[in-house]
Write an enzyme that holds these catalytic residues in place. Structure first.
Site, PDB file in Angstrom:
ATOM      1  N   HIS A 121      53.612 -19.074   6.396  1.00 23.19           N
ATOM      2  CA  HIS A 121      53.647 -20.163   6.203  1.00 23.19           C
ATOM      3  C   HIS A 121      52.173 -21.511   6.581  1.00 23.19           C
ATOM      4  CE1 HIS A 121      55.602 -24.235   7.657  1.00 23.19           C
ATOM      5  NE2 HIS A 121      54.827 -24.549   8.832  1.00 23.19           N
ATOM      6  N   ASP A 173      57.121 -17.089   4.384  1.00 24.21           N
ATOM      7  CA  ASP A 173      56.921 -18.064   5.600  1.00 24.21           C
ATOM      8  C   ASP A 173      58.500 -18.082   6.436  1.00 24.21           C
ATOM      9  OD1 ASP A 173      56.936 -20.781   6.983  1.00 24.21           O
ATOM     10  OD2 ASP A 173      56.294 -21.462   4.898  1.00 24.21           O
ATOM     11  N   SER A 188      54.555 -28.766   6.559  1.00 22.75           N
ATOM     12  CA  SER A 188      54.883 -28.134   7.482  1.00 22.75           C
ATOM     13  C   SER A 188      55.948 -29.806   7.682  1.00 22.75           C
ATOM     14  CB  SER A 188      54.404 -27.397   8.654  1.00 22.75           C
ATOM     15  OG  SER A 188      55.410 -27.465   8.968  1.00 22.75           O
TER      16      SER A 188
END
Ligand SMILES: *[C@@H]1O[C@H](CO)[C@@H](O)[C@H](O)[C@H]1NC(C)=O
Ligand SMILES: *[C@@H]1O[C@H](CO)[C@@H](O)[C@H](O)[C@H]1NC(C)=O
Ligand SMILES: *[C@@H]1O[C@H](CO)[C@@H](O)[C@H](O)[C@H]1NC(C)=O
Length: 402
Positions: A378, A345, A180
């Site tokens: 995610h 995601d 991320s």
């Protein structure tokens, strides 16, 4: 407006922060950070039977960051690599988390431990502002100036300081793993041609570079409320989980959107997490300016430096009227890159990842591996019970080739 599957980075992190905080009041940071004996090594690594070292590095702008090193696997032996020194790998966590990201599930499932057990010399970074990187040569987190940064500074100072330190300690080039925000830091640094002489290859999980196509009604609501800016100008420099301003903001957003099913919205899209373990990592504060910078990316769809909002201030900081862009296409075509992204995601959206892959279209095909997991969201990339088999084994095979 009903909440759909899509959400914005900002809002999801906010909701997360509020849930994770669970009404806790803020603990005095001095008490938290000065007792290094209770650091991540002691709390998360030694308890699992691994040896661990705490290290510190000071950035050029004075932030004192902690790094943890897991030099050997559980056996304590040389791991699976034969001969020669172990390859160092630096793991960089995402927004509002810290190195615990890589240690939060069992040793057989957490990438930090898996890499140590497979013969890597594992280094875990913690960015400025997080619990174990909250010291500075002259500022402290109660000073507004302490929070005067966005991810531009993580690119320009934190990442180079960590690379130089690990490179200096090991005498070797590093493999890198980002999740991320940790991928955005790498894209920023690589496109500025920083740290390239010290990097061997990079694995980027839930890659974030472009954020303009997040199809989220929540992103729009957040932008409408113009939350981060408002808070910033009201003088809130620190964006802390559990803080009153964050709670108020969520209340405001949820007056516009149906937030009745928060738990499901947060954990639901992640296919493969064991929810009885997933909430181990504490949420960490970041700078409000960093949140604004990310909101700018959602609104503009481009990847550029922080926008001061007017020509005069941009000129003052950059010598030009608009913020300089980061040129993803200028990342050297020979740099080995492993990208893994998920179909579910909400933060690293499939369309935005496709824009990223297009920007890398001149990349040497032998040096770019793209692994798509249709069912992953995610947090699956760091917590899924099957991530070792589906993502980490291919990742380690890629490191082995580069
Ligand atoms: C910060 O560190 C202290 C000391 O190790 C720990 O007790 C506390 O839970 C940590 N807080 C967060 C939010 O991680
Ligand atoms: C989930 O975690 C719990 C607690 O650690 C464990 O007992 C259980 O076996 C795990 N389930 C799966 C499917 O891994
Ligand atoms: C970005 O980098 C590529 C490759 O070096 C170059 O061809 C292109 O002109 C650059 N774009 C900008 C806007 O500078």
């Amino acid at each position: 407006m009903a909440m759909t599957t899509a959400t914005s980075l900002i809002l999801l992190q906010l909701l997360f922060a509020v849930l994770a905080a669970g009404g806790r009041t803020k603990i005095s940071r001095e008490l938290e950070s000065n007792n290094f004996g209770d650091g991540i090594c002691q709390l998360m690594v030694e308890t699992q039977g691994y040896s661990c070292e705490e290290h510190k590095v000071t950035t050029k702008d004075g932030y004192i960051l902690s790094l943890q090193r897991i030099p050997t696997g559980r056996s304590g032996g040389a791991g699976k690599k034969k001969g020669g020194p172990k390859p160092p790998v630096l793991l960089q966590h995402g927004l509002m988390s810290d190195a615990m990201t890589w240690l939060a599930v069992s040793p057989d499932e957490s990438l930090g431990f898996i890499l140590a057990d497979n013969g890597f010399d594992v280094w875990l970074g913690n960015v400025r502002g997080t619990n174990y990187s909250s010291s500075h040569t002259s500022l402290n987190p109660n000073d507004p100036e302490y929070w005067d940064w966005s991810w531009d500074e993580l690119v320009a100072y934190d990442l180079p300081a960590m690379f130089e330190y690990v490179h200096g300690q090991t005498g070797q080039k590093l493999h890198y793993v980002g999740h991320s925000l940790g991928t955005l830091m790498a894209f920023g640094a690589f496109s500025r041609h920083e740290v390239l002489s010290m990097v061997r290859s990079a694995a980027l999980l839930s890659p974030i570079a472009y954020m303009g196509q997040m199809p989220s009604p929540l992103a729009r609501a957040a932008a409408d409320i113009f939350m981060a800016e408002a808070l910033y100008w009201l003088g809130l420099k620190e964006f802390a989980p559990g803080g009153g301003a964050v709670s108020k903001l969520v209340a405001e957003i949820c007056s516009q959107i149906d937030c009745s099913n928060l738990e499901n919205i947060i954990t639901g899209p992640n296919c493969c997490m064991n929810s009885s373990r997933a909430n181990l990592a504490h949420q960490q504060p970041t700078a409000t300016k960093n949140m604004i910078h990310l909101a700018q990316m959602i609104r503009k769809g481009s990847i550029a430096m922080y926008d001061y909002g007017n020509e005069r201030d941009n000129n003052k900081h950059y010598g030009q009227a608009t913020p300089p862009g980061y040129n993803i296409t200028s990342i050297p075509n020979q740099l080995p890159l492993f990208l893994s992204y998920g179909g579910k995601d909400l933060l690293s959206d499939v369309k935005d990842v496709q824009t990223l892959i297009e920007a890398l279209s001149d990349h040497d095909p032998d040096k770019l591996v793209v692994l798509y997991r249709e069912d992953y969201a995610h947090l699956d990339f760091v917590y899924a019970t099957n991530a070792k088999q589906l993502v980490y084994n291919p990742l380690m095979a890629f490191f082995g080739l580069n």
